[in-house]
Design a protein around this motif. Structure first.
Motif, PDB file in Angstrom:
ATOM      1  N   GLY A  69     -39.887   8.352 -27.776  1.00 46.88           N
ATOM      2  CA  GLY A  69     -39.414   8.439 -26.433  1.00 46.88           C
ATOM      3  C   GLY A  69     -39.981   7.228 -25.641  1.00 46.88           C
ATOM      4  O   GLY A  69     -40.465   6.309 -26.077  1.00 46.88           O
ATOM      5  N   LYS A  70     -39.453   7.170 -24.602  1.00 43.67           N
ATOM      6  CA  LYS A  70     -39.891   6.032 -23.621  1.00 43.67           C
ATOM      7  C   LYS A  70     -40.214   6.562 -22.293  1.00 43.67           C
ATOM      8  O   LYS A  70     -39.760   7.610 -21.911  1.00 43.67           O
ATOM      9  CB  LYS A  70     -38.381   5.063 -23.485  1.00 43.67           C
ATOM     10  N   LEU A 104     -43.480   2.675 -24.905  1.00 43.74           N
ATOM     11  CA  LEU A 104     -43.013   3.664 -25.600  1.00 43.74           C
ATOM     12  C   LEU A 104     -44.090   4.589 -26.273  1.00 43.74           C
ATOM     13  O   LEU A 104     -45.114   4.459 -26.069  1.00 43.74           O
ATOM     14  CB  LEU A 104     -42.494   2.879 -27.098  1.00 43.74           C
ATOM     15  N   PHE A 105     -43.712   5.879 -26.698  1.00 47.79           N
ATOM     16  CA  PHE A 105     -44.530   6.976 -27.173  1.00 47.79           C
ATOM     17  C   PHE A 105     -43.911   7.424 -28.625  1.00 47.79           C
ATOM     18  O   PHE A 105     -42.570   7.557 -28.465  1.00 47.79           O
ATOM     19  CB  PHE A 105     -44.935   7.674 -25.983  1.00 47.79           C
ATOM     20  N   ASP A 114     -49.237  10.506 -29.983  1.00 45.45           N
ATOM     21  CA  ASP A 114     -49.448  10.255 -28.401  1.00 45.45           C
ATOM     22  C   ASP A 114     -49.385  11.318 -27.460  1.00 45.45           C
ATOM     23  O   ASP A 114     -48.833  12.373 -27.649  1.00 45.45           O
ATOM     24  CB  ASP A 114     -48.282   9.320 -27.737  1.00 45.45           C
ATOM     25  N   PHE A 115     -50.361  11.046 -26.686  1.00 46.35           N
ATOM     26  CA  PHE A 115     -50.441  12.090 -25.144  1.00 46.35           C
ATOM     27  C   PHE A 115     -49.388  11.321 -24.130  1.00 46.35           C
ATOM     28  O   PHE A 115     -49.620  10.099 -23.870  1.00 46.35           O
ATOM     29  CB  PHE A 115     -51.664  12.445 -24.690  1.00 46.35           C
ATOM     30  N   VAL A 116     -48.649  12.249 -23.571  1.00 43.31           N
ATOM     31  CA  VAL A 116     -47.902  11.486 -22.435  1.00 43.31           C
ATOM     32  C   VAL A 116     -48.192  12.333 -21.271  1.00 43.31           C
ATOM     33  O   VAL A 116     -48.056  13.512 -21.316  1.00 43.31           O
ATOM     34  CB  VAL A 116     -46.590  11.629 -22.814  1.00 43.31           C
ATOM     35  N   GLY A 117     -48.045  11.474 -20.249  1.00 40.65           N
ATOM     36  CA  GLY A 117     -48.322  12.160 -18.783  1.00 40.65           C
ATOM     37  C   GLY A 117     -49.458  12.329 -18.220  1.00 40.65           C
ATOM     38  O   GLY A 117     -49.643  13.236 -17.101  1.00 40.65           O
ATOM     39  N   TYR A 118     -50.609  11.691 -18.719  1.00 44.20           N
ATOM     40  CA  TYR A 118     -51.914  12.161 -18.431  1.00 44.20           C
ATOM     41  C   TYR A 118     -52.346  11.311 -17.106  1.00 44.20           C
ATOM     42  O   TYR A 118     -53.041  11.997 -16.115  1.00 44.20           O
ATOM     43  CB  TYR A 118     -53.028  11.580 -19.343  1.00 44.20           C
ATOM     44  N   PHE A 155     -43.146   2.074 -33.909  1.00 48.25           N
ATOM     45  CA  PHE A 155     -42.537   3.168 -34.650  1.00 48.25           C
ATOM     46  C   PHE A 155     -42.235   2.663 -36.026  1.00 48.25           C
ATOM     47  O   PHE A 155     -42.112   3.777 -36.896  1.00 48.25           O
ATOM     48  CB  PHE A 155     -41.025   3.529 -34.042  1.00 48.25           C
ATOM     49  N   TYR A 156     -42.285   1.503 -36.732  1.00 42.26           N
ATOM     50  CA  TYR A 156     -41.620   1.275 -38.059  1.00 42.26           C
ATOM     51  C   TYR A 156     -42.937   0.529 -39.119  1.00 42.26           C
ATOM     52  O   TYR A 156     -42.858   0.658 -40.190  1.00 42.26           O
ATOM     53  CB  TYR A 156     -40.657   0.505 -38.087  1.00 42.26           C
TER      54      TYR A 156
END
Length: 363
Positions: free
Chosen positions: A186-187, A202-203, A207-211, A292-293
């Motif tokens: 995601g982004k 980018l995540f 990954d943890f997101v929103g911390y 990602f790749y």
């Protein structure tokens, strides 16, 4: 009386710091280099360590790395003394677990305030371990990245598959959860007053997101949107915040993550301001590939890194948001890179044909 270890290779600076601390009063132990500093730390087990970064033989980073590996010394507050206020030094130190920085030259009050603050925080930390609920314990292990622990979060917290373009959260809303990404990508993007979007980061898996807004107790500054169908684990805000009552290591881990975010964001802004659009397109392609790749290529063990990427899928609109330029401009430059044999385009898929050359693109 509290004991402070001062590790500094410059005699005059070491004596000046010692004199100020002794007047406070603190008991001071001196070391003239990193190796001697480690020996003194093991002998005296000080209440706090002040350490210069730039020293011969073993620098301050090496001292901190060794001490943090020693269970009997790992919890001692550690303050770096440095003549360099560069972000790279800050990020390396925070990654290793430093508690603070003092930048030369500094006055007496700056030194004493930093020392008093770190000693006070150390005194406030509970001496007896607080019982940790089982669910929180799984989260602690995952955040500290213990083997296999992150994937196990899916067994302990609500986990659902969401479609591409689903928004985990929207800028301006207040945070209610921490998100972990077992699968997908995601982004994080921001938009200006007229709706122009820019991808901030980018995540993807692991990954943890929103911390950040959870820790800062502020609304979301960006919107999180999925680029693919993704598996999302939702961790309640209360569980996440409870960690800071139970585990100092978790707090240190997120401080390091925040420091890395700040450094990466500053680097992105500098490139946006000073690089040509052509160079920014190349950087966006490489950023997406590395996130990602990279590592998914099939090659013999021990062989050289690949110079060709797998086919990468992303819409032209998202490429423009990653670059920070109009879609038309990005499409034109992608066409130029294809003509030069640097990339291959097949519908929405782009393959990097010469990663080395894209990396060292001059303009």
């Amino acid at each position: 009386m509290k004991t402070i270890l001062v590790i500094e290779d410059t005699p005059t600076m070491r004596e000046n710091i010692t004199e100020i601390l002794q007047l406070a009063p603190y008991e001071v132990v001196q070391a003239a280099n990193g190796k001697e500093g480690i020996e003194r730390a093991r002998q005296t087990r000080p209440d706090l360590i002040l350490c210069d970064i730039r020293m011969p033989e073993l620098d301050g980073f090496g001292v901190l790395h060794i001490l943090r590996k020693d269970p009997t010394l790992a919890g001692i507050p550690f303050i770096f003394i440095t003549a360099k206020a560069e972000m790279t030094d800050f990020r390396v130190g925070m990654d290793l677990g430093a508690d603070d920085y003092i930048t030369k030259p500094f006055d007496d009050l700056t030194l004493l305030n930093a020392v008093e603050l770190r000693l006070k925080k150390g005194a406030e930390a509970p001496t007896d371990p607080v019982p940790v609920p089982a669910s929180i314990n799984h989260l602690i292990q995952a955040i500290l990245n213990e083997t296999g622990a992150r994937q196990s979060l899916c067994d302990h917290y609500p986990t659902m598959t969401y479609n591409r373009k689903h928004r985990l959260f929207t800028a301006g809303n207040w945070p209610t959860a921490l998100y972990f990404i077992p699968q997908g990508k995601g982004k994080l993007f921001a938009a200006d007053a007229v709706g122009n979007e820019y991808i901030v980061s980018l995540f993807g898996p692991g990954d943890f997101v929103g911390y950040r807004p959870l820790l800062e107790e502020t609304p979301y500054a960006e919107t999180a949107e999925l680029l693919d169908d993704s598996l999302i684990c939702t961790i309640p805000k209360d569980d996440f915040m409870a960690l800071f009552d139970h585990h100092q290591g978790v707090a240190n881990q997120f401080i390091r993550m925040l420091a890395g975010d700040v450094g990466a964001h500053q680097e992105r802004l500098l490139k946006l301001a000073y690089q040509s659009v052509r160079k920014r397109v190349a950087e966006a392609l490489l950023m997406y590939y590395r996130k990602f790749y990279r590592g998914s290529e099939k090659r013999p063990a021990g062989s050289a890194p690949p110079n060709v990427s797998p086919a990468m899928t992303l819409s032209r609109e998202n490429w423009s948001h990653l670059v920070g330029a109009s879609t038309e401009t990005v499409i034109r430059i992608l066409g130029d890179l294809r003509t030069e044999g640097l990339i291959e385009i097949n519908a929405s898929q782009i393959t990097l044909l010469n990663i080395d050359k894209l990396t060292h693109l001059k303009r």
